[in-house]
Design an enzyme around this catalytic site. Structure first.
Site, PDB file in Angstrom:
ATOM      1  N   THR A  20       0.870  -1.166   0.000  1.00 23.13           N
ATOM      2  CA  THR A  20       0.000   0.000   0.000  1.00 23.13           C
ATOM      3  C   THR A  20       0.913   1.223   0.000  1.00 23.13           C
ATOM      4  O   THR A  20       1.963   1.229   0.626  1.00 23.13           O
ATOM      5  CB  THR A  20      -1.049  -0.026   1.146  1.00 23.13           C
ATOM      6  N   CYS A  26      -2.836   7.998   7.531  1.00 25.80           N
ATOM      7  CA  CYS A  26      -3.498   6.696   7.468  1.00 25.80           C
ATOM      8  C   CYS A  26      -2.569   5.648   8.085  1.00 25.80           C
ATOM      9  O   CYS A  26      -1.369   5.870   8.210  1.00 25.80           O
ATOM     10  CB  CYS A  26      -3.769   6.298   6.024  1.00 25.80           C
ATOM     11  N   HIS A  43      -5.700  -0.680   4.635  1.00 28.94           N
ATOM     12  CA  HIS A  43      -5.234   0.708   4.686  1.00 28.94           C
ATOM     13  C   HIS A  43      -6.375   1.550   5.253  1.00 28.94           C
ATOM     14  O   HIS A  43      -7.309   1.892   4.538  1.00 28.94           O
ATOM     15  CB  HIS A  43      -4.879   1.130   3.253  1.00 28.94           C
TER      16      HIS A  43
END
Lengths: 157, 204
Positions: A20, A26, A43
């Site tokens: 990711t 995040c 994620h």
């Protein structure tokens, strides 16, 4: 290489790599079961579904995304009690972040840890906080968790 | 219901596009004067996108860019983000300060890029607010050099608490001779879009 987008999740079996990209505030959570070589990444963007108007996408939140990922891994053959977690992200990119945006990165990390504790999944590696972005790669063959950044080099956990 | 937020008609789309075009045009003229070179801009693209998809459509979450972010408050709320590729950043630094100091992390170059963003976004916002008769303010710019996704995700996080999709305009520009890539991203709150559309409708 399987690419997991923002508020997205993927599960794969060896041989495969899951990644990711560009995690800022995040958090990227990688779960892995060495005995079956099943791994997955979610994620997440927000700590909990309470913080959003729309709750359609479970992979967006720590409190729903992590259990969802675990379920999917179990479907793929992973053993729950052998699953471990490696996490990265949760940075605060800018120091300004006033008002309620205050440290969303930190809140995401806290919520992630709380959920993993609840699920009794040990966190064996963590590369979180600070003020820079990260890209993570999980190798389902070895469980190797690579964290890359723009200026701070590469760390392997 | 993927895009519950907005349904734009053709007139609104072309009006918005034109307004953004004027804004970016003004902004780029300021930059052009500053560096003494001609700059070309592309017609802005207008997208209603799921918030999670924004990094992908603006160049990929792992693209390493120099980003300047400004918060817009007042009658409309949102963010303006200017992103320049590493090469473009270096070229602009070279053009402006004329030196061989091309280290992006150098504080001097960082504040130069920050100031550049300030000028661009400042003229962009003031032309938009003049045109639409809006009262808006911009925060001081914040600059960083990192992955695109990481630079904008806290903004997307903030927006995702209010809406599922975001309206974004993006424009690329090129500086004479060398192909330089810059991107101007405007992200607005859903409620601010309503304000803008109302103003547009009043103009007819």
């Amino acid at each position: 290489m399987i690419i997991v987008g923002m508020a997205d999740c993927a599960v794969a079996k060896n041989p495969a790599k899951i990644t990711t990209l560009g995690l800022g505030s995040c958090v990227g959570i990688a779960l892995y079961d060495k005995s079956t070589c099943v791994g997955g990444i979610v994620h997440i963007m927000l700590p909990s579904t309470e913080q959003s108007r729309s709750k359609d996408n479970v992979a967006k939140f720590a409190d729903t995304g992590i259990p969802f990922l675990l379920e999917r891994m179990i479907e793929e053959g992973a053993y729950r009690h052998r699953t471990i977690a490696k996490i990265a992200g949760g940075a605060s990119m800018f120091s300004f972040n006033g008002s309620n945006k205050l440290n969303i990165g930190e809140r995401n990390i806290d919520a992630t840890k709380k959920m993993l504790t609840e699920l009794k999944i040990p966190i064996i590696a963590e590369d979180t906080g600070k003020n820079y972005g990260r890209t993570i790669v999980l190798d389902t063959e070895s469980g190797e968790f690579t964290v890359k950044s723009a200026l701070k080099g590469i760390n392997i956990y | 219901m993927k895009y519950e937020m907005l349904e734009l008609n053709d007139f609104q789309i072309s009006a918005l596009r034109e307004i953004v075009n004027i804004g970016v045009g003004n902004a780029v003229t300021s930059l052009s004067k500053m560096i003494g070179k001609e700059i070309r801009i592309e017609v802005p693209r207008l997208n209603v996108e799921l918030i999670e998809k924004v990094p992908d459509i603006s160049g990929g979450a792992d693209a390493i860019v120099s980003g300047v972010i400004m918060h817009v408050t007042g009658d409309v709320e949102g963010y303006i983000i200017m992103m320049l590729s590493e090469e473009t950043t270096i070229n602009i630094c070279k053009t402006i300060n004329g030196s061989k100091n091309t280290d992006i992390m150098d504080p001097l170059n960082q504040s130069l890029i920050e100031e550049l963003g300030n000028i661009l976004a400042g003229s962009y916002v003031s032309s938009l607010s003049d045109f639409l008769m809006l009262n808006v303010k911009t925060s001081p710019p914040m600059q960083t050099f990192d992955m695109l996704g990481a630079i904008i995700d806290h903004i997307l996080i903030e927006m995702s608490q209010k809406a599922e999709s975001a309206l974004l305009f993006d424009t690329s520009f090129m500086i004479e001779g060398t192909r330089m890539d810059g991107m101007f991203l405007t992200l607005l709150d859903p409620s601010s879009m309503e304000v803008i559309l109302e103003r547009i409708d009043q103009m007819v």
